[in-house]
Design a protein around this motif. Structure first.
Motif, PDB file in Angstrom:
ATOM      1  N   LEU A  54       8.763  13.800   0.407  1.00 42.03           N
ATOM      2  CA  LEU A  54       9.025  12.365   0.244  1.00 42.03           C
ATOM      3  C   LEU A  54       9.291  11.972  -1.203  1.00 42.03           C
ATOM      4  CD1 LEU A  54       6.484  10.938   2.819  1.00 42.03           C
ATOM      5  CD2 LEU A  54       8.899  11.489   3.122  1.00 42.03           C
ATOM      6  N   GLN A  55       9.483  12.943  -2.082  1.00 37.83           N
ATOM      7  CA  GLN A  55       9.838  12.604  -3.460  1.00 37.83           C
ATOM      8  C   GLN A  55      11.162  11.846  -3.455  1.00 37.83           C
ATOM      9  OE1 GLN A  55      11.449  15.938  -5.945  1.00 37.83           O
ATOM     10  NE2 GLN A  55      10.731  17.230  -4.279  1.00 37.83           N
ATOM     11  N   ARG A  56      11.342  10.981  -4.447  1.00 38.20           N
ATOM     12  CA  ARG A  56      12.535  10.129  -4.500  1.00 38.20           C
ATOM     13  C   ARG A  56      13.641  10.805  -5.306  1.00 38.20           C
ATOM     14  NH1 ARG A  56      11.561   4.692  -3.196  1.00 38.20           N
ATOM     15  NH2 ARG A  56      13.609   4.981  -2.271  1.00 38.20           N
TER      16      ARG A  56
ATOM     17  N   ASN B 289       5.240  12.665  -8.506  1.00 39.20           N
ATOM     18  CA  ASN B 289       6.441  11.838  -8.481  1.00 39.20           C
ATOM     19  C   ASN B 289       6.059  10.356  -8.493  1.00 39.20           C
ATOM     20  OD1 ASN B 289       8.993  10.876  -6.227  1.00 39.20           O
ATOM     21  ND2 ASN B 289       9.335  11.396  -8.349  1.00 39.20           N
ATOM     22  N   LEU B 290       5.125   9.987  -7.645  1.00 45.23           N
ATOM     23  CA  LEU B 290       4.785   8.570  -7.507  1.00 45.23           C
ATOM     24  C   LEU B 290       4.234   7.980  -8.810  1.00 45.23           C
ATOM     25  CD1 LEU B 290       4.465   6.024  -5.878  1.00 45.23           C
ATOM     26  CD2 LEU B 290       2.341   6.927  -4.911  1.00 45.23           C
ATOM     27  N   VAL B 291       3.365   8.707  -9.478  1.00 40.78           N
ATOM     28  CA  VAL B 291       2.773   8.139 -10.699  1.00 40.78           C
ATOM     29  C   VAL B 291       3.843   7.994 -11.787  1.00 40.78           C
ATOM     30  CG1 VAL B 291       1.035   8.500 -12.512  1.00 40.78           C
ATOM     31  CG2 VAL B 291       0.449   8.929 -10.117  1.00 40.78           C
TER      32      VAL B 291
ATOM     33  N   GLN C 213       2.495  24.167 -13.178  1.00 37.60           N
ATOM     34  CA  GLN C 213       1.523  23.060 -13.255  1.00 37.60           C
ATOM     35  C   GLN C 213       1.833  21.998 -12.200  1.00 37.60           C
ATOM     36  OE1 GLN C 213       3.133  24.406 -15.810  1.00 37.60           O
ATOM     37  NE2 GLN C 213       1.926  24.382 -17.690  1.00 37.60           N
ATOM     38  N   VAL C 214       3.120  21.639 -12.078  1.00 38.26           N
ATOM     39  CA  VAL C 214       3.486  20.606 -11.092  1.00 38.26           C
ATOM     40  C   VAL C 214       3.196  21.113  -9.680  1.00 38.26           C
ATOM     41  CG1 VAL C 214       5.379  19.234 -10.118  1.00 38.26           C
ATOM     42  CG2 VAL C 214       5.212  19.531 -12.604  1.00 38.26           C
ATOM     43  N   ARG C 215       3.540  22.373  -9.412  1.00 38.45           N
ATOM     44  CA  ARG C 215       3.323  22.920  -8.062  1.00 38.45           C
ATOM     45  C   ARG C 215       1.830  22.986  -7.720  1.00 38.45           C
ATOM     46  NH1 ARG C 215       7.521  26.508  -9.770  1.00 38.45           N
ATOM     47  NH2 ARG C 215       6.016  28.173 -10.138  1.00 38.45           N
TER      48      ARG C 215
ATOM     49  N   LEU D 143       2.028   8.401   8.200  1.00 43.24           N
ATOM     50  CA  LEU D 143       1.402   9.433   7.377  1.00 43.24           C
ATOM     51  C   LEU D 143       1.844  10.795   7.894  1.00 43.24           C
ATOM     52  CD1 LEU D 143      -1.007  10.043   5.256  1.00 43.24           C
ATOM     53  CD2 LEU D 143      -2.358  10.490   7.333  1.00 43.24           C
ATOM     54  N   ILE D 144       2.402  11.617   7.030  1.00 51.36           N
ATOM     55  CA  ILE D 144       2.717  12.997   7.432  1.00 51.36           C
ATOM     56  C   ILE D 144       1.402  13.779   7.452  1.00 51.36           C
ATOM     57  CG2 ILE D 144       3.916  15.119   6.788  1.00 51.36           C
ATOM     58  CD1 ILE D 144       6.149  13.477   5.609  1.00 51.36           C
ATOM     59  N   THR D 145       1.158  14.461   8.552  1.00 52.37           N
ATOM     60  CA  THR D 145      -0.088  15.229   8.653  1.00 52.37           C
ATOM     61  C   THR D 145       0.146  16.738   8.546  1.00 52.37           C
ATOM     62  OG1 THR D 145       0.131  15.149  11.060  1.00 52.37           O
ATOM     63  CG2 THR D 145      -1.313  13.494  10.020  1.00 52.37           C
TER      64      THR D 145
ATOM     65  N   VAL E 229       0.854  -1.195   0.000  1.00 54.60           N
ATOM     66  CA  VAL E 229       0.000   0.000   0.000  1.00 54.60           C
ATOM     67  C   VAL E 229       0.889   1.244   0.000  1.00 54.60           C
ATOM     68  CG1 VAL E 229      -1.802   1.268   1.240  1.00 54.60           C
ATOM     69  CG2 VAL E 229      -1.724  -1.246   1.347  1.00 54.60           C
ATOM     70  N   MET E 230       0.556   2.220  -0.825  1.00 59.19           N
ATOM     71  CA  MET E 230       1.277   3.496  -0.778  1.00 59.19           C
ATOM     72  C   MET E 230       0.278   4.641  -0.721  1.00 59.19           C
ATOM     73  SD  MET E 230       4.511   3.100  -3.371  1.00 59.19           S
ATOM     74  CE  MET E 230       5.385   4.533  -2.734  1.00 59.19           C
ATOM     75  N   TYR E 231       0.668   5.703  -0.027  1.00 59.40           N
ATOM     76  CA  TYR E 231      -0.160   6.905  -0.008  1.00 59.40           C
ATOM     77  C   TYR E 231       0.068   7.672  -1.304  1.00 59.40           C
ATOM     78  CZ  TYR E 231      -0.560   6.001   5.014  1.00 59.40           C
ATOM     79  OH  TYR E 231      -0.802   5.430   6.239  1.00 59.40           O
TER      80      TYR E 231
HETATM   81  C1  LIG Z   1       9.369  17.804 -14.243  1.00 54.63           C
HETATM   82  C2  LIG Z   1       9.490  17.949 -12.774  1.00 54.63           C
HETATM   83  C3  LIG Z   1      10.413  18.851 -12.238  1.00 54.63           C
HETATM   84  C4  LIG Z   1      10.546  18.980 -10.865  1.00 54.63           C
HETATM   85  N1  LIG Z   1      11.447  19.881 -10.340  1.00 54.63           N
HETATM   86  C5  LIG Z   1      11.568  19.999  -8.983  1.00 54.63           C
HETATM   87  C6  LIG Z   1      12.497  20.902  -8.394  1.00 54.63           C
HETATM   88  O1  LIG Z   1      13.238  21.599  -9.075  1.00 54.63           O
HETATM   89  N2  LIG Z   1      12.553  20.971  -7.042  1.00 54.63           N
HETATM   90  C7  LIG Z   1      11.748  20.220  -6.237  1.00 54.63           C
HETATM   91  O2  LIG Z   1      11.839  20.324  -5.020  1.00 54.63           O
HETATM   92  N3  LIG Z   1      10.884  19.346  -6.771  1.00 54.63           N
HETATM   93  C8  LIG Z   1      10.773  19.228  -8.107  1.00 54.63           C
HETATM   94  N4  LIG Z   1       9.910  18.326  -8.649  1.00 54.63           N
HETATM   95  C9  LIG Z   1       9.285  17.359  -7.783  1.00 54.63           C
HETATM   96  C10 LIG Z   1       7.957  17.763  -7.307  1.00 54.63           C
HETATM   97  O3  LIG Z   1       8.106  18.817  -6.403  1.00 54.63           O
HETATM   98  C11 LIG Z   1       7.412  16.501  -6.645  1.00 54.63           C
HETATM   99  O4  LIG Z   1       7.041  15.634  -7.688  1.00 54.63           O
HETATM  100  C12 LIG Z   1       6.260  16.791  -5.793  1.00 54.63           C
HETATM  101  O5  LIG Z   1       6.548  17.720  -4.793  1.00 54.63           O
HETATM  102  C13 LIG Z   1       5.724  15.514  -5.149  1.00 54.63           C
HETATM  103  O6  LIG Z   1       4.519  15.853  -4.497  1.00 54.63           O
HETATM  104  P1  LIG Z   1       3.215  14.981  -4.738  1.00 54.63           P
HETATM  105  O7  LIG Z   1       2.198  15.484  -3.776  1.00 54.63           O
HETATM  106  O8  LIG Z   1       2.831  14.957  -6.162  1.00 54.63           O
HETATM  107  O9  LIG Z   1       3.747  13.570  -4.256  1.00 54.63           O
HETATM  108  P2  LIG Z   1       3.376  12.106  -4.761  1.00 54.63           P
HETATM  109  O10 LIG Z   1       4.021  11.863  -6.072  1.00 54.63           O
HETATM  110  O11 LIG Z   1       1.912  11.878  -4.655  1.00 54.63           O
HETATM  111  O12 LIG Z   1       4.077  11.252  -3.611  1.00 54.63           O
HETATM  112  C14 LIG Z   1       5.476  11.265  -3.403  1.00 54.63           C
HETATM  113  C15 LIG Z   1       5.767  10.325  -2.232  1.00 54.63           C
HETATM  114  O13 LIG Z   1       5.191  10.841  -1.033  1.00 54.63           O
HETATM  115  C16 LIG Z   1       4.368   9.854  -0.400  1.00 54.63           C
HETATM  116  N5  LIG Z   1       3.313  10.610   0.280  1.00 54.63           N
HETATM  117  C17 LIG Z   1       2.504  11.552  -0.254  1.00 54.63           C
HETATM  118  N6  LIG Z   1       1.774  12.130   0.711  1.00 54.63           N
HETATM  119  C18 LIG Z   1       2.117  11.540   1.887  1.00 54.63           C
HETATM  120  C19 LIG Z   1       1.749  11.735   3.261  1.00 54.63           C
HETATM  121  N7  LIG Z   1       0.848  12.648   3.631  1.00 54.63           N
HETATM  122  N8  LIG Z   1       2.352  10.983   4.217  1.00 54.63           N
HETATM  123  C20 LIG Z   1       3.275  10.041   3.872  1.00 54.63           C
HETATM  124  N9  LIG Z   1       3.645   9.797   2.583  1.00 54.63           N
HETATM  125  C21 LIG Z   1       3.098  10.572   1.616  1.00 54.63           C
HETATM  126  C22 LIG Z   1       3.898   8.965  -1.535  1.00 54.63           C
HETATM  127  O14 LIG Z   1       3.551   7.673  -1.081  1.00 54.63           O
HETATM  128  C23 LIG Z   1       5.156   8.939  -2.398  1.00 54.63           C
HETATM  129  O15 LIG Z   1       6.058   7.996  -1.897  1.00 54.63           O
HETATM  130  C24 LIG Z   1       9.742  18.200 -10.022  1.00 54.63           C
HETATM  131  C25 LIG Z   1       8.812  17.296 -10.552  1.00 54.63           C
HETATM  132  C26 LIG Z   1       8.680  17.175 -11.907  1.00 54.63           C
HETATM  133  C27 LIG Z   1       7.667  16.197 -12.451  1.00 54.63           C
END
Ligand SMILES: Cc1cc2nc3c(=O)[nH]c(=O)nc-3n(C[C@H](O)[C@H](O)[C@H](O)COP(=O)(O)OP(=O)(O)OC[C@H]3O[C@@H](n4cnc5c(N)ncnc54)[C@H](O)[C@@H]3O)c2cc1C
Ligand code: SF4
Length: 322
Positions: free
Chosen positions: A111-113, A31-33, A99-101, A208-210, A23-25
């Motif tokens: 938690l991005q990888r 990032n995850l997708v 768009q990403v933000r 879970l980060i709240t 299971v993943m949140y």
């Molecule tokens: C083209 C591109 C350029 C980017 N450039 C930058 C950059 O310059 N600097 C930067 O900082 N970032 C950058 N990013 C990264 C972007 O900021 C991250 O993709 C984004 O912040 C991830 O947030 P999300 O909510 O979509 O996470 P998700 O993709 O939904 O999740 C990421 C991880 O967090 C976990 N998770 C999510 N929510 C919770 C929670 N509440 N508790 C516990 N686990 C949780 C998920 O299980 C997963 O493992 C870039 C991304 C892209 C696609």
């Protein structure tokens, strides 16, 4: 992409109750997708936590509480954040694209990888993705990887800009999980790789980060600077979050955190210690930066990051000096 089930959590406790193996949140999914499309992440179940009522930014006394599901764009635009923690707003705005933000959440950003190319390529070995398989980056493509705190098992960097600012601000990460609630001080959320690079953070399964909570802003001037290969839509080669408080020519307070140099946001404690109480001069900042970077262990193709980090520390602190 591997087939998976999707469910929307009704509450933080419901999310935790649904956690377990496979299971993943799901936050914004930005990032995850992507990692699921690449086959790097293969969850059986996604529990969507992006619509939980964790999307408020609230003042709590002299502190600021930021819900884990607050979108990055809303965080950067928030009047309280902009007024009291401009460095955090700048750090968030320096990441990704509009768009990403708009999609990305606070917790997901933390938690991005890693963006290490081998981690994202399932045809290659990678200790972080497949423990014990090796680290091809050490003899391969490591230009953008770590120079501080790296291990022989992994030289990845953590890509979040927000995390660097939060490390400098002494933020606290609020977590709930199967083991109960706890608070993790930044920069302690992220780990150095050691011999277990598959673990990016100190979180336990199902945590879970709240929220992220900020103490009152430290006195002084602050800045976030990011050096990257192009002006936008690029991860940091090296970044810095810095706060400098100068009184009568002497440094009363100093915070420095670096990004792009390690597996975790790097709080430059040695540099801070060397600077506090001394004169606010370029020479003092240079000596402090060199003290911090003394422990750098660059690889052949990322040695440029050491003088880059040194110059960035000195230049940023000079800019913050009144
Ligand atoms: C083209 C591109 C350029 C980017 N450039 C930058 C950059 O310059 N600097 C930067 O900082 N970032 C950058 N990013 C990264 C972007 O900021 C991250 O993709 C984004 O912040 C991830 O947030 P999300 O909510 O979509 O996470 P998700 O993709 O939904 O999740 C990421 C991880 O967090 C976990 N998770 C999510 N929510 C919770 C929670 N509440 N508790 C516990 N686990 C949780 C998920 O299980 C997963 O493992 C870039 C991304 C892209 C696609
Ligand atoms: S640096 Fe880390 S993430 Fe990159 S290949 Fe090596 S083990 Fe994998």
């Amino acid at each position: 992409m591997k087939t998976f089930e999707y469910a929307r959590a009704a509450s933080p406790s419901d999310a935790v109750r649904r956690s377990g193996p496979g299971v993943m949140y799901l936050g914004g999914g930005t990032n995850l997708v992507d990692l699921m499309r690449l086959g790097v992440a293969q969850p059986d179940h996604l529990v969507d936590v992006s619509r939980l009522p964790l999307d408020a930014i609230e003042q709590a006394g002299d502190r600021l509480r930021i819900g884990a599901a607050v979108r990055n764009s809303d965080l950067a635009a928030d009047p309280l954040v902009r007024a009291r923690y401009p460095m955090l707003a700048r750090a968030v705005l320096s990441g990704a694209s509009g768009q990403v933000r708009n999609m990305a959440t606070v917790a997901g950003n933390l938690l991005q990888r890693t963006r290490c190319a081998y981690f994202q390529d399932v045809s290659r070995p990678c200790n972080k993705r497949r423990p014990g398989s090796g680290c091809p980056a050490i003899d391969g493509d490591h230009e953008n990887l770590a120079v501080l705190g790296r291990s022989d098992a992994c030289v990845a960097t953590h890509p979040s800009d927000m995390a660097v600012a939060l490390a400098a601000l002494d933020a606290e990460v609020h977590v709930t999980g199967p083991g109960g609630d706890r608070i993790i001080p930044m920069p302690g959320l992220h780990r150095l790789p050691g011999d277990a690079p598959e673990r990016d953070t100190v979180l336990e399964p199902g945590d879970l980060i709240t929220a992220v909570e900020l103490p009152p802003p430290p006195p002084g001037a602050s800045a976030y600077r990011k050096v990257r290969e192009r002006a936008s839509f690029a991860f940091a080669l090296v970044s810095i979050a810095a706060v400098l408080d100068v009184r009568d020519g002497a440094v009363a307070g100093c915070r420095v955190a670096l990004g792009g140099v390690a597996h975790a946001p790097w709080r430059a404690g040695r540099a801070e210690q060397a600077i506090i109480g001394g004169p606010a001069t370029g020479e003092a900042f240079l000596a402090a930066a060199e003290a911090e970077l003394d422990e750098a262990r660059p690889l052949p193709r990322n040695a440029f990051k050491v003088p880059l980090a040194r110059n960035l520390i000195v230049r940023t602190l000079e800019e913050l000096t009144p």
